[in-house]
Design a protein around this motif. Sequence first.
Motif, PDB file in Angstrom:
ATOM      1  N   HIS A 164       0.655  -1.390  -2.452  1.00 28.55           N
ATOM      2  CA  HIS A 164       2.113  -1.493  -2.438  1.00 28.55           C
ATOM      3  C   HIS A 164       2.581  -2.532  -1.431  1.00 28.55           C
ATOM      4  O   HIS A 164       3.779  -2.728  -1.252  1.00 28.55           O
ATOM      5  N   ALA A 165       1.639  -3.223  -0.780  1.00 30.15           N
ATOM      6  CA  ALA A 165       1.999  -4.220   0.224  1.00 30.15           C
ATOM      7  C   ALA A 165       2.620  -5.466  -0.398  1.00 30.15           C
ATOM      8  O   ALA A 165       3.500  -6.081   0.189  1.00 30.15           O
ATOM      9  N   SER A 166       2.157  -5.851  -1.584  1.00 28.51           N
ATOM     10  CA  SER A 166       2.723  -7.037  -2.228  1.00 28.51           C
ATOM     11  C   SER A 166       2.727  -6.855  -3.749  1.00 28.51           C
ATOM     12  O   SER A 166       1.958  -6.067  -4.300  1.00 28.51           O
ATOM     13  N   GLU A 167       3.572  -7.626  -4.397  1.00 30.18           N
ATOM     14  CA  GLU A 167       3.684  -7.545  -5.847  1.00 30.18           C
ATOM     15  C   GLU A 167       2.421  -8.061  -6.533  1.00 30.18           C
ATOM     16  O   GLU A 167       1.973  -7.495  -7.531  1.00 30.18           O
TER      17      GLU A 167
ATOM     18  N   PRO B 103       4.759   4.522   5.199  1.00 28.65           N
ATOM     19  CA  PRO B 103       3.398   4.442   5.755  1.00 28.65           C
ATOM     20  C   PRO B 103       2.372   5.235   4.940  1.00 28.65           C
ATOM     21  O   PRO B 103       1.174   5.017   5.084  1.00 28.65           O
ATOM     22  N   ASP B 104       2.829   6.132   4.074  1.00 22.72           N
ATOM     23  CA  ASP B 104       1.915   6.918   3.245  1.00 22.72           C
ATOM     24  C   ASP B 104       1.636   6.267   1.892  1.00 22.72           C
ATOM     25  O   ASP B 104       0.885   6.813   1.093  1.00 22.72           O
TER      26      ASP B 104
ATOM     27  N   ALA C 138      -5.665   6.738  -2.659  1.00 21.19           N
ATOM     28  CA  ALA C 138      -5.715   7.423  -1.364  1.00 21.19           C
ATOM     29  C   ALA C 138      -5.982   6.466  -0.208  1.00 21.19           C
ATOM     30  O   ALA C 138      -5.773   6.823   0.941  1.00 21.19           O
ATOM     31  N   ILE C 139      -6.434   5.251  -0.512  1.00 20.64           N
ATOM     32  CA  ILE C 139      -6.711   4.279   0.538  1.00 20.64           C
ATOM     33  C   ILE C 139      -5.390   3.739   1.066  1.00 20.64           C
ATOM     34  O   ILE C 139      -4.579   3.219   0.313  1.00 20.64           O
ATOM     35  N   LYS C 140      -5.209   3.864   2.329  1.00 23.82           N
ATOM     36  CA  LYS C 140      -3.942   3.433   2.947  1.00 23.82           C
ATOM     37  C   LYS C 140      -4.055   2.036   3.496  1.00 23.82           C
ATOM     38  O   LYS C 140      -4.968   1.564   3.998  1.00 23.82           O
TER      39      LYS C 140
END
Length: 105
Positions: free
Chosen positions: A48-51, A42-43, A103-105
């Motif tokens: 990093h959600a998709s390739e 979650p950090d 830094a944007i999550k």
Amino acid sequence: MNKFFITFAALLASGVFTYSYLREWVGIKWLGETINLQTNNPDAPYFHASEDLYLLNILIFGLLFLSIFSLTVYAIWKKKHRLIFLSFVLSMLSIFAIMVNGAIK
């Protein structure tokens, strides 16, 4: 001495980031290297959600630093010290943009 330091810093900062981002993109896209995405963390940053999003992100920053690196080389060639200082400032602002983007999550 000050002109030498700014010239060296502008060339080195933009060159190192250009190499690292574009090398990673080429390695993943064409050389078959694998990506270690942190999809369950979650950090982890949003890219990093998709390739595809990760590849787009590193390509954009790689091209940004390539343009700054090209501007620096041109300014050194033409001996325009104000343009060299501008490229140094742009490279520092781009590094700041990378930190904010991460830094944007």
